[in-house]
Design a protein around this motif. Structure first.
Motif, PDB file in Angstrom:
ATOM      1  N   MET A 155       0.862  -1.070   0.013  1.00 49.39           N
ATOM      2  CA  MET A 155       0.219  -0.046  -0.010  1.00 49.39           C
ATOM      3  C   MET A 155       1.049   1.260   0.080  1.00 49.39           C
ATOM      4  SD  MET A 155      -2.716   1.224   2.986  1.00 49.39           S
ATOM      5  CE  MET A 155      -3.114  -0.380   3.106  1.00 49.39           C
ATOM      6  N   VAL A 156       0.498   2.303  -0.685  1.00 45.75           N
ATOM      7  CA  VAL A 156       1.142   3.472  -0.716  1.00 45.75           C
ATOM      8  C   VAL A 156       0.732   4.681   0.095  1.00 45.75           C
ATOM      9  CG1 VAL A 156       2.255   5.059  -2.586  1.00 45.75           C
ATOM     10  CG2 VAL A 156       1.701   2.657  -3.132  1.00 45.75           C
ATOM     11  N   GLU A 157       1.514   5.241   0.763  1.00 48.97           N
ATOM     12  CA  GLU A 157       1.104   6.491   1.216  1.00 48.97           C
ATOM     13  C   GLU A 157       1.642   7.506   0.727  1.00 48.97           C
ATOM     14  OE1 GLU A 157       2.064   6.333   5.496  1.00 48.97           O
ATOM     15  OE2 GLU A 157       1.451   4.426   5.878  1.00 48.97           O
ATOM     16  N   VAL A 158       0.908   8.765   0.645  1.00 46.85           N
ATOM     17  CA  VAL A 158       1.505   9.823  -0.111  1.00 46.85           C
ATOM     18  C   VAL A 158       1.616  10.963   0.849  1.00 46.85           C
ATOM     19  CG1 VAL A 158       0.832   9.356  -2.371  1.00 46.85           C
ATOM     20  CG2 VAL A 158      -0.700  10.638  -0.991  1.00 46.85           C
ATOM     21  N   ARG A 183       1.574  11.593   5.075  1.00 47.69           N
ATOM     22  CA  ARG A 183       1.749  11.047   6.441  1.00 47.69           C
ATOM     23  C   ARG A 183       2.110  11.805   7.511  1.00 47.69           C
ATOM     24  NH1 ARG A 183       6.456   8.258   7.935  1.00 47.69           N
ATOM     25  NH2 ARG A 183       5.141   6.840   9.246  1.00 47.69           N
ATOM     26  N   ARG A 241      -9.180  16.560  -3.429  1.00 41.84           N
ATOM     27  CA  ARG A 241      -8.625  15.177  -3.470  1.00 41.84           C
ATOM     28  C   ARG A 241      -9.347  14.079  -3.282  1.00 41.84           C
ATOM     29  NH1 ARG A 241      -2.880  15.624  -3.493  1.00 41.84           N
ATOM     30  NH2 ARG A 241      -2.981  13.443  -4.023  1.00 41.84           N
TER      31      ARG A 241
END
Lengths: 263, 125
Positions: free
Chosen positions: A1-4, A6, A26
């Motif tokens: 999973m990608v976090e942009v 945080r 967004r």
């Protein structure tokens, strides 16, 4: 999973994050985590569509999550909402949340943290007090062991609502804080850590060092006497960001990494 | 370069670390034998894809943390290459970030390492 995106709620409130995501139109999921508790908020084109945390869902869940003063957040883009539980316009949600944030500021003057533990004052109040049913329910759960968070979970109420009740019960002289009753279960950072931190930080930043350290501890919702060892590195990193000279910051971090690793 | 990776690996919760070039080829690694070169390069390319895709949206994206059920992958874009650290989920990210900062600062002022990066430099796809 990608976090942009945080970060920590102690640095940026959930209301600020949501405002930012909403104004940027967004789409995606905002995850928030506080210890074992998690919550998620879905946006589509900047509009808040859905929120869920534990058994709570929808608008009340948003307000409960906004009451989290500590914890981590991450935003993952382009994840669609599984359902729509919020019909209220996002701007209206923000207005209510902003009012709630103002009340939180008053509550924080009295409550150090929602992890704080209270007990019923043996001397009681000096005047006659009438309690609403919900206030009585909260008071009945106060036993010198449960924190505000525990009681909120137990009664399935929002942390903000329970903290507000605590605020009035404390103000009425019905409760007193049980120092360290809860925190003895977590490992506390040793005094030697603070000695190293203060010494190394003062070397770089000068005599204002201890004041900055205390401010950061407060912003993290902690206190020095019961500071959790698990957050020691986080404190060092936050303090180090006050050092504008990157070379000096690296030297400071190097020294403190050695302390933290026990070298 | 290996010494730097060794220093990073001393952080509690770190399983292994590696450096890959801008196209995902392995430049240096200090990882357990269970992770072969092909796996590491797959991880590198995955991280590069993320940095490439999200980086366009968020100018100056410097750090990525990928959360998996059993692992955390912490990656730092150092422009000439990518530093990737594979960790357990319980790793203390602030401590790891500072350990990485310290190593990167040393590399930045080390002409020998800079020369290695220059030699290995390739444009991103």
């Amino acid at each position: 999973m990608v976090e942009v995106l945080r970060g920590n709620l102690a640095q940026l409130s959930l209301l600020d994050i949501l405002r930012m995501l909403s104004s940027g139109r967004r789409t995606g999921r905002l995850d928030v985590r506080q210890g074992m508790k998690t919550g998620e908020i879905y946006l589509h084109g900047g509009v808040i569509l859905h929120a869920a945390a534990g058994t709570q869902i929808g608008e009340s869940c948003i307000y409960a999550l906004m009451g989290w003063l500590e914890g981590e957040f991450s935003f993952t883009p382009d994840i669609p909402a599984p359902e729509r539980s919020i019909q209220t316009p996002t701007e209206q949600l923000f207005l209510v949340a902003a009012r709630q944030a103002e009340q939180w500021a008053d509550i924080k003057e009295v409550l150090s943290s929602t992890e704080a533990v209270f007990n019923i004052s043996p001397s009681g109040s000096t005047s006659t007090i009438s309690l609403k049913p919900i206030e009585w329910q909260v008071l009945a759960q106060v036993n010198g062991e449960r924190s505000i968070q525990d009681i909120a979970n137990l009664l399935e109420l929002g942390e903000f609502d329970v903290a507000k009740i605590f605020y009035s019960l404390i103000s009425a002289g019905l409760l007193y804080e049980v120092t360290g009753a809860k925190r003895t279960f977590r490992e506390i950072a040793p005094e030697s850590f603070f000695e190293h931190l203060t010494e190394n930080f003062n070397e770089v930043i000068g005599p204002i060092g201890p004041v900055i350290i205390e401010d950061e501890i407060k912003l993290m919702g902690e206190n020095r006497e019961a500071f959790p060892h698990a957050r020691a590195a986080e404190l060092v990193e936050r303090v180090s960001l006050e050092i504008t000279d990157s070379a000096k910051r690296t030297v400071f971090q190097k020294k403190m990494v050695q302390v933290l690793k026990g070298n | 370069m290996k010494n730097g990776l060794m220093e990073i690996n001393e952080t509690m919760g770190v399983w292994g670390s590696l450096i890959c070039d801008n196209q995902g080829a392995l430049l240096e690694d200090l990882t357990p034998p269970a992770l072969n070169k092909a796996t590491l390069e797959n991880v590198s390319r995955h991280v590069l894809d993320i940095i490439g895709t999200i980086g366009e949206d968020l100018a100056g994206l410097h750090e990525v943390v990928l959360h998996y059920k059993q692992r955390k992958v912490f990656a730092v874009d150092i422009q000439q290459a990518i530093l990737i650290v594979i960790c357990t989920p319980s790793v203390d990210i602030p401590l790891l970030r500072m350990s990485v900062n310290v190593v990167l600062a040393r590399w930045q002022s080390d002409p020998k390492i800079q020369k290695q990066f220059e030699k290995a430099f390739v444009e991103r796809v």
